[in-house]
Design a protein around this motif. Structure first.
Motif, PDB file in Angstrom:
ATOM      1  N   LEU A  23      15.228  93.288 -71.604  1.00 45.34           N
ATOM      2  CA  LEU A  23      14.999  92.733 -73.104  1.00 45.34           C
ATOM      3  C   LEU A  23      13.660  91.987 -73.050  1.00 45.34           C
ATOM      4  O   LEU A  23      13.301  91.295 -72.141  1.00 45.34           O
ATOM      5  CB  LEU A  23      16.174  91.692 -73.168  1.00 45.34           C
ATOM      6  CG  LEU A  23      15.953  90.426 -74.437  1.00 45.34           C
ATOM      7  CD1 LEU A  23      16.120  91.463 -75.524  1.00 45.34           C
ATOM      8  CD2 LEU A  23      16.879  89.512 -74.144  1.00 45.34           C
ATOM      9  N   THR A  38      15.510  95.349 -76.638  1.00 39.10           N
ATOM     10  CA  THR A  38      15.641  96.050 -75.463  1.00 39.10           C
ATOM     11  C   THR A  38      14.663  96.914 -75.375  1.00 39.10           C
ATOM     12  O   THR A  38      14.806  97.967 -76.021  1.00 39.10           O
ATOM     13  CB  THR A  38      17.475  96.275 -75.136  1.00 39.10           C
ATOM     14  OG1 THR A  38      17.657  97.279 -76.316  1.00 39.10           O
ATOM     15  CG2 THR A  38      18.218  95.164 -75.068  1.00 39.10           C
ATOM     16  N   ASN A  65      19.993  96.215 -68.531  1.00 39.82           N
ATOM     17  CA  ASN A  65      19.227  96.371 -69.744  1.00 39.82           C
ATOM     18  C   ASN A  65      18.001  95.336 -69.638  1.00 39.82           C
ATOM     19  O   ASN A  65      18.084  94.328 -69.297  1.00 39.82           O
ATOM     20  CB  ASN A  65      20.082  96.017 -71.178  1.00 39.82           C
ATOM     21  CG  ASN A  65      21.239  96.511 -70.954  1.00 39.82           C
ATOM     22  OD1 ASN A  65      21.344  97.864 -71.536  1.00 39.82           O
ATOM     23  ND2 ASN A  65      22.461  96.169 -70.751  1.00 39.82           N
TER      24      ASN A  65
END
Length: 210
Positions: free
Chosen positions: A42, A49, A40
């Motif tokens: 961020l 995200t 992910n």
């Protein structure tokens, strides 16, 4: 050894659909974190995200300036962050007991959790170039300004500690508040560490002492 309390200056998360944060890395713009079945990205400014890559992401994460590297069980995948394609795979030195991952000096540095070791490996073959012993379990690993730091998570004790890269001797320890462990660890190249919060589902920012 110099000891002090870790200064947590920001906390991100929890994130929808994410139960665990494992490896953490920083590409200069986004903080990437591993959450089991995906990586992910961020945005550290907004705390949101912004995208994810569907890939096995069980432990440490690293960025070499162009590619992401991700531990998946007993392997390390080299990933194109633009497309999510796995470009290459090498064996991980801990045979599945691997934890943190960092990029420095043109090589990968891999934490071996219960082995209390950090291995420097060839990123093309996985060959171990050298091994540094630590006296605590090793979670995340990061280099900044020639300093080698690693995360610790034992029971409900968490630390960020700096060790001598030649001898493994502990030089400095930042003690996390009780119950807060450190899974992944990455420096922003300046005065911050990004720390994976494991089963809390959070990413914490700890001030790097000067």
């Amino acid at each position: 050894m110099k000891k002090s309390q870790a200064e947590i200056i920001r906390e991100y998360g929890p994130f929808p659909g994410i139960n665990d944060v494992h490896g953490v890395t920083f590409d200069g713009r986004h903080v990437w974190f591993a959450s089991g079945d995906k990586l992910n990205a961020l945005d550290p400014a907004s705390g949101e995200t912004v995208r994810s890559i569907d890939v096995a992401a069980h432990a440490g994460t690293a960025f070499d300036g162009e590619h992401l590297f991700q531990i998946a069980e007993d392997r390390i995948h080299k990933i194109d962050p633009k497309t999510g394609t796995i470009l290459a795979t090498i064996p991980a030195p801990g045979n599945g007991g691997d934890s943190g991952l960092a990029w420095a000096e043109g090589t990968l540095w891999v934490g071996e959790y219960r082995g209390r070791k950090i291995h420097q490996i060839d990123p093309d073959t996985g060959r171990i170039l050298r091994t540094i012993e630590s006296n605590r379990v090793v979670t995340g690993v990061t280099w900044v300004d020639g300093e080698l730091w690693h995360g610790v998570w034992e029971g409900d004790e968490g630390e960020v500690r700096r060790i001598d890269p030649q001898t493994g001797e502990p030089l400095e320890m930042l003690e996390m508040p009780p119950g807060l462990g450190v899974s992944g660890l990455e420096s922003d190249g300046a005065d911050q560490f990004f720390c994976g919060g494991g089963s809390s589902g959070n990413v914490r920012v700890v001030r790097r002492p000067r």
